[in-house]
Enzyme design. Structure first.
Site, mmCIF file in Angstrom:
data_model
loop_
_atom_site.group_PDB
_atom_site.id
_atom_site.type_symbol
_atom_site.label_atom_id
_atom_site.label_comp_id
_atom_site.label_asym_id
_atom_site.label_seq_id
_atom_site.Cartn_x
_atom_site.Cartn_y
_atom_site.Cartn_z
ATOM 1 N N CYS A 51 3.082 4.799 5.293
ATOM 2 C CA CYS A 51 2.395 4.028 4.258
ATOM 3 C C CYS A 51 2.221 2.596 4.728
ATOM 4 O O CYS A 51 2.357 2.285 5.909
ATOM 5 C CB CYS A 51 3.186 4.096 2.950
ATOM 6 S SG CYS A 51 4.910 3.551 3.112
ATOM 7 N N SER B 84 12.813 6.685 -0.429
ATOM 8 C CA SER B 84 12.250 7.787 0.347
ATOM 9 C C SER B 84 13.275 8.896 0.471
ATOM 10 O O SER B 84 14.484 8.647 0.503
ATOM 11 C CB SER B 84 11.847 7.322 1.752
ATOM 12 O OG SER B 84 10.735 6.460 1.716
ATOM 13 N N SER C 147 7.879 5.865 5.246
ATOM 14 C CA SER C 147 7.666 7.296 5.008
ATOM 15 C C SER C 147 8.456 8.223 5.934
ATOM 16 O O SER C 147 9.648 8.007 6.108
ATOM 17 C CB SER C 147 6.177 7.629 4.958
ATOM 18 O OG SER C 147 5.538 6.873 3.935
ATOM 19 N N GLU D 210 -0.189 7.046 1.607
ATOM 20 C CA GLU D 210 0.153 7.318 3.001
ATOM 21 C C GLU D 210 -1.032 7.867 3.792
ATOM 22 O O GLU D 210 -1.959 8.449 3.243
ATOM 23 C CB GLU D 210 1.285 8.348 3.094
ATOM 24 C CG GLU D 210 2.589 7.925 2.444
ATOM 25 C CD GLU D 210 2.745 8.506 1.056
ATOM 26 O OE1 GLU D 210 3.859 8.450 0.530
ATOM 27 O OE2 GLU D 210 1.734 9.003 0.496
ATOM 28 N N GLU E 74 0.835 -1.195 0.000
ATOM 29 C CA GLU E 74 0.000 0.000 0.000
ATOM 30 C C GLU E 74 0.875 1.252 0.000
ATOM 31 O O GLU E 74 1.529 1.565 0.995
ATOM 32 C CB GLU E 74 -0.923 0.011 1.220
ATOM 33 C CG GLU E 74 -1.835 1.228 1.296
ATOM 34 C CD GLU E 74 -2.755 1.329 0.097
ATOM 35 O OE1 GLU E 74 -2.567 2.280 -0.705
ATOM 36 O OE2 GLU E 74 -3.639 0.461 -0.053
ATOM 37 N N HIS F 263 8.140 9.662 -1.607
ATOM 38 C CA HIS F 263 8.147 8.227 -1.304
ATOM 39 C C HIS F 263 7.695 7.461 -2.538
ATOM 40 O O HIS F 263 6.753 7.872 -3.219
ATOM 41 C CB HIS F 263 7.249 7.927 -0.107
ATOM 42 C CG HIS F 263 7.633 8.710 1.105
ATOM 43 N ND1 HIS F 263 8.724 8.372 1.877
ATOM 44 C CD2 HIS F 263 7.120 9.838 1.647
ATOM 45 C CE1 HIS F 263 8.852 9.257 2.849
ATOM 46 N NE2 HIS F 263 7.888 10.155 2.739
#
Length: 387
Positions: free
Chosen positions: A130, A284, A116, A62, A59, A297
């Site tokens: 995230c 990141s 993140s 965020e 996923e 990110h």
């Protein structure tokens, strides 16, 4: 005035659990506990929900939380930056992530996380995570830590897009309703101006979720923020965020290479950059430009590729140009831009900048929320289908 901190990008193994970046002393070579450390956010051993997520995909979208504090003492000093690393680490452990790199200046401290970023100002905390992290579990711990420094919360804002894999999210992120209930139970009563809003778009899979609460309904000194979410990245550009097996580099050096190779360092040439590349893929970065942060990110895997760019508005930089450069780095098929408390001129210039890349604005929706102001949500897609 606090002297400039120039500690470089420190991996967790270079940070001491008792070291706060607001203290200008050299780091110790004390590693973090192994349980808390993972170089790959997609395989973080602290996050059991990643087992279900691995079936679907990582996923990228965020969750973002901003907490604003104040003090009865007019001289706040470095405020929240006094929190030691161990205290931050304990909060992040509840969220299910950890620090992989860090950099600070005279205005704020920034931390690149396994999922993140975290930014700590004297009276403000911004954290976005995230994956299947449990971000909202940081609300009460941060409020409690601030109270020990005689700081009390005066505003909170929670934002996120629409999850790609909502079924993989753990409590309290199983639905926006559950998130609202959790937040309502977590914040003090004096944050009495509250609103939850789902800002829609013409793209059914993209909407913007906002919960905002404040002690004052519409404060005068709220800086504007821009949050850009990009999906279906150009595959050739996304490959630049994959590492070669056994490349002999650590996360810092591999991240630095990606920053230069992709042109991320040209988005804001004035920014100090703290970057990190994950294994086998992912990236990141945090940028520090005076008192303004920026962050990027990247989840580059085909089928659920995602990248985000966020920046605090500044009189020093052309925000529309920065957004344009960021989108160009990734070549996404779909872009959403959420601006909070920005002027109409800023929103229109961002729209024009994205459209210059051959994208078409599909929708523009807005809502006014307390303690933050006007939130404008724009969505864009490529004009032609890719071959």
């Amino acid at each position: 005035m606090l002297p400039i901190i120039s500690l470089g990008c420190l991996t967790p193994h270079a940070l001491s659990p008792t070291l706060s970046l607001s203290i200008t002393k050299p780091p110790y070579n004390t590693p973090l506990p192994p349980l808390l450390y993972s170089t790959n956010p997609k395989h973080n051993p602290t996050n059991t929900h990643n087992l279900s997520m691995a079936v679907s995909g990582f996923e990228g979208f965020e969750k973002r939380l901003e907490l604003q504090f104040s003090s009865h003492d007019p001289v706040t000093g470095i405020g929240l930056r006094q929190l030691d690393f161990k205290s931050l680490e304990q909060v992040l452990h509840q969220v299910q992530c950890t620090v992989v790199s860090a950099l600070g200046n005279q205005h704020f401290d920034s931390y690149v996380l396994s999922e993140s970023s975290l930014f700590v100002y004297p009276t403000k905390i911004i954290i976005k995570t995230c994956g299947t992290t449990q971000l909202l579990k940081s609300v009460q711990p941060f409020i409690n830590h601030a109270r020990t420094l005689n700081l009390h919360i005066i505003a909170l804002r929670y934002t996120r897009g629409s999850f790609i894999f909502p079924q993989a999210q753990p409590y309290p992120h199983t639905s926006f309703h559950e998130e609202i209930v959790y937040l309502e139970d977590s914040i003090p009563h004096h944050l009495c101006y509250r609103k939850a809003s789902v800002i829609p778009s013409k793209l059914t899979s993209h909407s913007w979720h906002v919960f905002s609460a404040g002690a004052v309904e519409y404060p005068d000194d709220v800086p504007y923020t821009v949050e850009v979410c990009m999906t279906d990245l150009d595959q050739t550009l996304a490959r630049k965020f994959f590492r070669h097996p056994n490349d002999g580099k650590n996360g810092d050096s591999a991240g630095r290479e990606m920053t230069g190779l992709t042109g991320i360092n040209r988005i804001n040439p004035n920014a100090q950059i703290c970057d990190f590349a994950f294994e086998p893929c992912g990236y990141s970065m945090n940028g520090l430009d005076r008192d303004c942060y920026s962050t990027i990110h990247v989840t580059p895997e085909h089928g659920f590729s995602y990248a985000s760019f966020e920046c605090l508005g500044s009189m020093y930089n052309d925000m529309a140009d920065m957004v344009k450069k960021a989108v160009k780095v990734f070549g996404p098929a779909t872009v959403s831009v959420a601006t909070t408390n920005a002027s109409d001129d800023v929103c229109m210039r961002i729209k024009g900048a994205v459209e210059q890349l051959g994208m078409k604005c599909r929708s523009c929706s807005m809502d006014v929320v307390p303690a933050a102001g006007m939130v404008v949500f724009q969505t864009f897609t490529t004009r032609r289908k890719r071959i």
